[in-house]
Design an enzyme around this catalytic site. Structure first.
Site, PDB file in Angstrom:
ATOM      1  N   SER A  53       5.738  50.022  49.862  1.00  0.00           N
ATOM      2  CA  SER A  53       5.868  49.629  48.587  1.00  0.00           C
ATOM      3  C   SER A  53       4.585  48.801  47.952  1.00  0.00           C
ATOM      4  O   SER A  53       3.741  48.321  48.951  1.00  0.00           O
ATOM      5  CB  SER A  53       6.846  48.578  48.525  1.00  0.00           C
ATOM      6  OG  SER A  53       7.127  48.213  47.168  1.00  0.00           O
ATOM      7  N   GLU A  75      15.274  46.983  42.652  1.00  0.00           N
ATOM      8  CA  GLU A  75      14.083  47.364  41.914  1.00  0.00           C
ATOM      9  C   GLU A  75      14.737  47.838  40.521  1.00  0.00           C
ATOM     10  O   GLU A  75      14.610  47.318  39.476  1.00  0.00           O
ATOM     11  CB  GLU A  75      13.052  48.174  42.412  1.00  0.00           C
ATOM     12  CG  GLU A  75      12.052  48.696  41.325  1.00  0.00           C
ATOM     13  CD  GLU A  75      10.925  49.797  42.255  1.00  0.00           C
ATOM     14  OE1 GLU A  75      10.530  49.229  43.175  1.00  0.00           O
ATOM     15  OE2 GLU A  75      10.923  50.757  41.492  1.00  0.00           O
ATOM     16  N   LYS A  88      13.678  50.554  52.429  1.00  0.00           N
ATOM     17  CA  LYS A  88      12.813  50.969  51.342  1.00  0.00           C
ATOM     18  C   LYS A  88      13.813  51.352  50.058  1.00  0.00           C
ATOM     19  O   LYS A  88      13.438  50.973  48.926  1.00  0.00           O
ATOM     20  CB  LYS A  88      11.754  52.056  51.595  1.00  0.00           C
ATOM     21  CG  LYS A  88      10.842  52.276  50.369  1.00  0.00           C
ATOM     22  CD  LYS A  88      10.257  51.269  49.784  1.00  0.00           C
ATOM     23  CE  LYS A  88       9.477  51.328  48.430  1.00  0.00           C
ATOM     24  NZ  LYS A  88       9.553  52.512  47.687  1.00  0.00           N
ATOM     25  N   HIS A  91      15.386  48.489  48.618  1.00  0.00           N
ATOM     26  CA  HIS A  91      14.339  47.839  47.952  1.00  0.00           C
ATOM     27  C   HIS A  91      14.321  48.582  46.510  1.00  0.00           C
ATOM     28  O   HIS A  91      14.243  47.905  45.493  1.00  0.00           O
ATOM     29  CB  HIS A  91      13.033  47.981  48.479  1.00  0.00           C
ATOM     30  CG  HIS A  91      11.905  47.629  47.586  1.00  0.00           C
ATOM     31  ND1 HIS A  91      11.441  48.615  46.749  1.00  0.00           N
ATOM     32  CD2 HIS A  91      10.979  46.660  47.543  1.00  0.00           C
ATOM     33  CE1 HIS A  91      10.277  47.972  46.187  1.00  0.00           C
ATOM     34  NE2 HIS A  91       9.990  46.643  46.708  1.00  0.00           N
ATOM     35  N   ASN A  92      14.224  49.781  46.370  1.00  0.00           N
ATOM     36  CA  ASN A  92      14.131  50.303  44.897  1.00  0.00           C
ATOM     37  C   ASN A  92      15.480  50.583  44.273  1.00  0.00           C
ATOM     38  O   ASN A  92      15.261  50.091  43.203  1.00  0.00           O
ATOM     39  CB  ASN A  92      13.878  51.941  45.239  1.00  0.00           C
ATOM     40  CG  ASN A  92      12.475  52.147  45.585  1.00  0.00           C
ATOM     41  OD1 ASN A  92      11.591  51.329  45.982  1.00  0.00           O
ATOM     42  ND2 ASN A  92      11.924  53.401  45.067  1.00  0.00           N
TER      43      ASN A  92
END
Ligand code: 6PG
Length: 464
Positions: A126, A186, A179, A182-183
């Protein structure tokens, strides 16, 4: 002989290769596009980064065990690159997939390569172009033994959060799972920021003032990369028209799939993540631009300006953002924990929260407290009950309610905030009306129900 091979010399791959070269690692890059290869060589100018004209050349140029990272678009291209590499590699070589691959693909690739004796590290990366060049946030997963072999290299180029670089996330697809989450987070944070934007805007704030508001928030408890860049966005002029660039951008949000995958996984694992789910849905709704424009002509309840006290709106929105961000992280953390338990990823959530503090898109000051909350109570079920958050959330809940009242009165969608509040209210309700749902299920389908006064499954004859 180079230390490190990089396949895919687009923005991310090239910048990561240059970052590696800056740290003294000899890198050899390969991309089927000759222009990308030339660009790497030009930008390397004196640094130890070269390019190879084919996969075979790349492999020939590497020391053994060969360490090769792919930064190519997720999906079929990753499989094609692996298929091309396999006949050229030997047992013990290491492939790192640094793209946004779906964790299910990573699990499959991990098993296939394991059977061939090749180590496979699925690594979330990222931080975009800037991060790749100067210090990305990296979330590697796979087998610990192969991570140990690349640890030194990855740690050297990674973003450091208070001196801490990247860390091994866990088994098989743990890196890509983290990840993906994480997105998902986000998406939720971006959606809430955009909802606040629309409310502040109709309250009479200019883009310049919006920039100052976000700038001010970035100095306080909302300090975060996304709040910071939002402040900068409102100050940017369009070079063609001289107008504010944000006003020249079509209100149709796109997405590449990681948010959707998060929601799919959450539903499959029975983990509620409504604030992430609605953020994905709102992107789809935004994409229906032509339909929205048409439908807007049928109704006139949307207000484009309101006469509320600007300071009051600012305070409400700032507090609501804090509340909403906490809920988004809370949902994401719970999903990571559930997936880790189901898939034996062995993810330590403290490590995840620690590394998210540096270099990634969802980095924020709040992550320090989230990390602390799990240090204080390693078995914490959800952060909202941690003393570090519970009092603040009770106080800020009123602001979310106030934000939603204004949103509803003005016809301004605030679906992510509504979902965050409803999640919070439901999670903190000792009693929900699900007893009635159970009664209905038993009524029409004899699906049985549990009782509050004794163990077991019960069925009733609901009509005579
Ligand atoms: C990052 C970003 C990066 C990418 C997003 C965009 O961590 O650096 O998350 O991975 O910009 O995937 O995703 P969408 O195109 O789906 O918004």
């Amino acid at each position: 002989m180079a230390h490190f091979g990089m396949i895919g010399l687009g923005t991310m791959g090239r910048n990561m290769a240059l970052n590696l070269a800056d740290h003294g690692f000899e890198v050899c890059g390969y991309d089927p596009n000759e222009n990308q290869r030339k660009r790497l060589e030009e930008e390397a100018a004196g640094k130890p980064a070269t390019s190879a004209g084919s996969l075979q050349d790349l492999v020939n140029n590497l020391q053994s065990p060969k360490i090769i990272m792919m930064l190519v678009p997720a999906g079929k291209i990753v499989d094609a690159v692996i298929d091309g590499l396999l006949p050229l590699l030997q047992k013990g070589d290491i492939i790192i997939d640094g793209g946004n691959s779906h964790f299910i693909d990573t699990e499959r690739r991990f098993q296939t390569l394991k059977n061939s004796g090749i180590h496979f590290i699925g690594m979330g990366v990222s931080g975009g172009e800037e991060g790749a060049r100067n210090g990305p946030s990296m979330m590697p997963g796979g087998d610990k033994e192969s991570y140990e072999q690349v640890k030194n290299i990855l740690e050297s180029i990674a973003a450091k959060a208070e001196g801490e670089p990247c860390a091994y996330m866990g088994n098989t697809a743990a890196g890509h799972y983290v990840k993906m989450l994480h997105n998902g987070i986000e998406y939720a944070m971006m959606q809430m920021i955009s909802e606040v934007y629309s409310l502040i805007k109709i309250s009479g704030f200019s883009n310049g003032e919006l920039s100052s508001v976000f700038g001010e928030w970035h100095q306080g408890e909302l300090q975060s990369f996304l709040v910071e860049i939002t402040s900068l966005i409102f100050n940017k002029k369009d070079e063609e028209t001289g107008k504010d660039l944000v006003d020249m951008i079509l209100d149709r949000a796109q997405q590449k799939g990681t948010g959707l995958w998060t929601t799919q996984s959450a539903l499959e694992l029975n983990v509620p993540t409504p604030t992430i789910d609605i953020a994905v849905t709102m992107r789809y709704l935004s994409a229906l631009k032509a339909e929205r424009v048409k439908a807007a002509g049928y109704f006139d309840y949307h207000k484009t300006n309101i006469s509320t006290d600007k300071e009051v709106i600012k305070t409400i929105c700032g507090e609501a953002l804090y509340f909403g961000f906490t809920i988004a992280y809370a949902q994401g953390i719970k999903l990571i924990q559930a997936a880790s338990a189901t898939s034996n990823y062995e993810i330590d959530i403290k490590k995840v929260l620690k590394i998210w503090r540096g270099g990634c898109i969802i980095r924020s000051a709040m992550l320090n407290d989230l990390h602390k909350a799990y240090l204080q109570e390693p078995d914490l079920q959800i952060v909202i009950t941690s003393p570090l958050f519970s009092k603040k959330l009770s106080e800020k809940r009123n602001s979310v309610v106030a934000l939603l009242k204004t949103a509803m009165d003005t016809g301004t969608p605030a679906a992510a905030f509504a979902s965050a509040l409803n999640y919070f209210d439901a999670y903190t309700s000792a009693q929900l009306p699900a007893n009635l749902i159970q009664a209905q299920r038993d009524f029409f389908g004899a699906h049985t129900y549990e009782r509050i006064d004794k163990e077991g499954s019960f069925h009733s004859k609901w009509t005579s």
